[in-house]
Design a protein around this motif. Structure first.
Motif, PDB file in Angstrom:
ATOM      1  N   GLN A   1      51.589  -7.299  25.471  1.00  0.00           N
ATOM      2  CA  GLN A   1      52.288  -7.185  24.188  1.00  0.00           C
ATOM      3  C   GLN A   1      53.746  -7.636  24.274  1.00  0.00           C
ATOM      4  O   GLN A   1      54.419  -7.725  23.267  1.00  0.00           O
ATOM      5  N   GLN A   2      54.216  -7.939  25.471  1.00  0.00           N
ATOM      6  CA  GLN A   2      55.628  -8.252  25.688  1.00  0.00           C
ATOM      7  C   GLN A   2      56.105  -9.411  24.830  1.00  0.00           C
ATOM      8  O   GLN A   2      57.207  -9.376  24.295  1.00  0.00           O
ATOM      9  N   ALA A   3      55.295 -10.438  24.693  1.00  0.00           N
ATOM     10  CA  ALA A   3      55.705 -11.609  23.912  1.00  0.00           C
ATOM     11  C   ALA A   3      55.990 -11.224  22.471  1.00  0.00           C
ATOM     12  O   ALA A   3      56.923 -11.741  21.854  1.00  0.00           O
ATOM     13  N   ASP A   4      55.196 -10.305  21.933  1.00  0.00           N
ATOM     14  CA  ASP A   4      55.422  -9.903  20.547  1.00  0.00           C
ATOM     15  C   ASP A   4      56.728  -9.146  20.397  1.00  0.00           C
ATOM     16  O   ASP A   4      57.442  -9.327  19.434  1.00  0.00           O
ATOM     17  N   GLU A   5      57.042  -8.292  21.359  1.00  0.00           N
ATOM     18  CA  GLU A   5      58.284  -7.541  21.285  1.00  0.00           C
ATOM     19  C   GLU A   5      59.486  -8.468  21.403  1.00  0.00           C
ATOM     20  O   GLU A   5      60.532  -8.200  20.848  1.00  0.00           O
ATOM     21  N   GLY A   6      59.309  -9.578  22.112  1.00  0.00           N
ATOM     22  CA  GLY A   6      60.386 -10.542  22.229  1.00  0.00           C
ATOM     23  C   GLY A   6      60.549 -11.396  20.984  1.00  0.00           C
ATOM     24  O   GLY A   6      61.510 -12.139  20.855  1.00  0.00           O
ATOM     25  N   ALA A   7      59.603 -11.283  20.048  1.00  0.00           N
ATOM     26  CA  ALA A   7      59.616 -12.132  18.855  1.00  0.00           C
ATOM     27  C   ALA A   7      60.332 -11.496  17.672  1.00  0.00           C
ATOM     28  O   ALA A   7      60.284 -12.035  16.578  1.00  0.00           O
TER      29      ALA A   7
ATOM     30  N   GLY B   1      55.875  -2.073  17.488  1.00  0.00           N
ATOM     31  CA  GLY B   1      56.298  -1.484  18.758  1.00  0.00           C
ATOM     32  C   GLY B   1      55.141  -1.520  19.729  1.00  0.00           C
ATOM     33  O   GLY B   1      53.982  -1.505  19.328  1.00  0.00           O
ATOM     34  N   GLY B   2      55.455  -1.597  20.994  1.00  0.00           N
ATOM     35  CA  GLY B   2      54.422  -1.692  22.019  1.00  0.00           C
ATOM     36  C   GLY B   2      53.650  -0.395  22.198  1.00  0.00           C
ATOM     37  O   GLY B   2      54.008   0.658  21.666  1.00  0.00           O
ATOM     38  N   ILE B   3      52.596  -0.501  22.982  1.00  0.00           N
ATOM     39  CA  ILE B   3      51.750   0.650  23.269  1.00  0.00           C
ATOM     40  C   ILE B   3      52.600   1.789  23.836  1.00  0.00           C
ATOM     41  O   ILE B   3      53.467   1.579  24.671  1.00  0.00           O
ATOM     42  N   GLY B   4      52.376   2.996  23.325  1.00  0.00           N
ATOM     43  CA  GLY B   4      53.091   4.174  23.812  1.00  0.00           C
ATOM     44  C   GLY B   4      54.483   4.352  23.253  1.00  0.00           C
ATOM     45  O   GLY B   4      55.179   5.299  23.620  1.00  0.00           O
ATOM     46  N   SER B   5      54.906   3.474  22.344  1.00  0.00           N
ATOM     47  CA  SER B   5      56.265   3.585  21.804  1.00  0.00           C
ATOM     48  C   SER B   5      56.393   4.712  20.784  1.00  0.00           C
ATOM     49  O   SER B   5      57.476   5.265  20.617  1.00  0.00           O
TER      50      SER B   5
END
Length: 194
Positions: free
Chosen positions: A159-165, A10-14
């Motif tokens: 980090q967006q690319a990782d969340e899209g993966a 999960g991204g930062i702050g999730s």
């Protein structure tokens, strides 16, 4: 026999760290990639030398990494973020494998914001992805890190690319940490569905 390994992503702050703290309280081993990466970077002269050579001479001073300067550099330049990640990911994955081999529980966890892009997804059997709306994440990180909106949004974008993966190659459970849906029942359900 090797333990069942669950990646907490999960991204930062999730709210990954909140989920991890609950699991630790319940007695589950949790490897925190962020914390361990920082410790490895601080202890390894080769990593420090590569940071100086490949990123910027100012990131190490008197043998110590200037984390503020490092963040300014890598979160403003995708290519430099990739360089940093390539330097650190191999060391973290090797250290995680050693740590995992010493655990005695049948289920262990690894917490990371970049499960997919770090390659760590290859080391886990399932993924718990912690989510929260972006505005909540921004507010959490601003409070926690005394950061500006722009600094937080830059990290989220990095980090967006990782969340899209998020992939269907391993079992995936979504844990909502929006302040509305209770976390504990979600974690219990996820454990029961492993």
């Amino acid at each position: 026999m090797r333990p069942y390994i669950i990646g907490i992503s999960g991204g930062i702050g999730s709210g990954k760290s909140v989920v991890s703290r609950i699991l630790r309280i319940w007695g589950y081993p949790v490897y925190d990639c962020d914390t361990e990466a920082k410790a490895l970077m601080d202890a390894d002269a080769v990593i420090k030398q590569r940071l100086v050579e490949d990123l910027d001479a100012d990131v190490v001073s008197a043998g110590c990494i200037d984390r503020v300067r490092l963040a300014e550099i890598v979160f403003a330049d995708d290519a430099k973020l990739s360089i940093l990640n390539s330097i650190v990911h191999t060391a973290v994955r090797r250290h995680f494998a050693q740590w995992a081999s010493r655990q005695c529980r049948d289920i262990i966890f690894v917490e990371t914001a970049i499960l997919h892009s770090s390659g760590m997804v290859e080391d886990v059997d399932a993924e718990w992805h912690v989510t929260a709306p972006v505005d909540i994440r921004v507010a959490r990180v601003m409070r926690r890190n005394n950061a500006t909106v722009q600094q937080v949004r830059s990290r989220i974008a990095a980090q967006q690319a990782d969340e899209g993966a998020l992939a269907l190659q391993i079992p995936l459970i979504i844990i909502e940490n929006d302040g509305q849906k209770a976390l504990l029942p979600q974690i219990v359900t996820a454990l029961n569905n492993k």
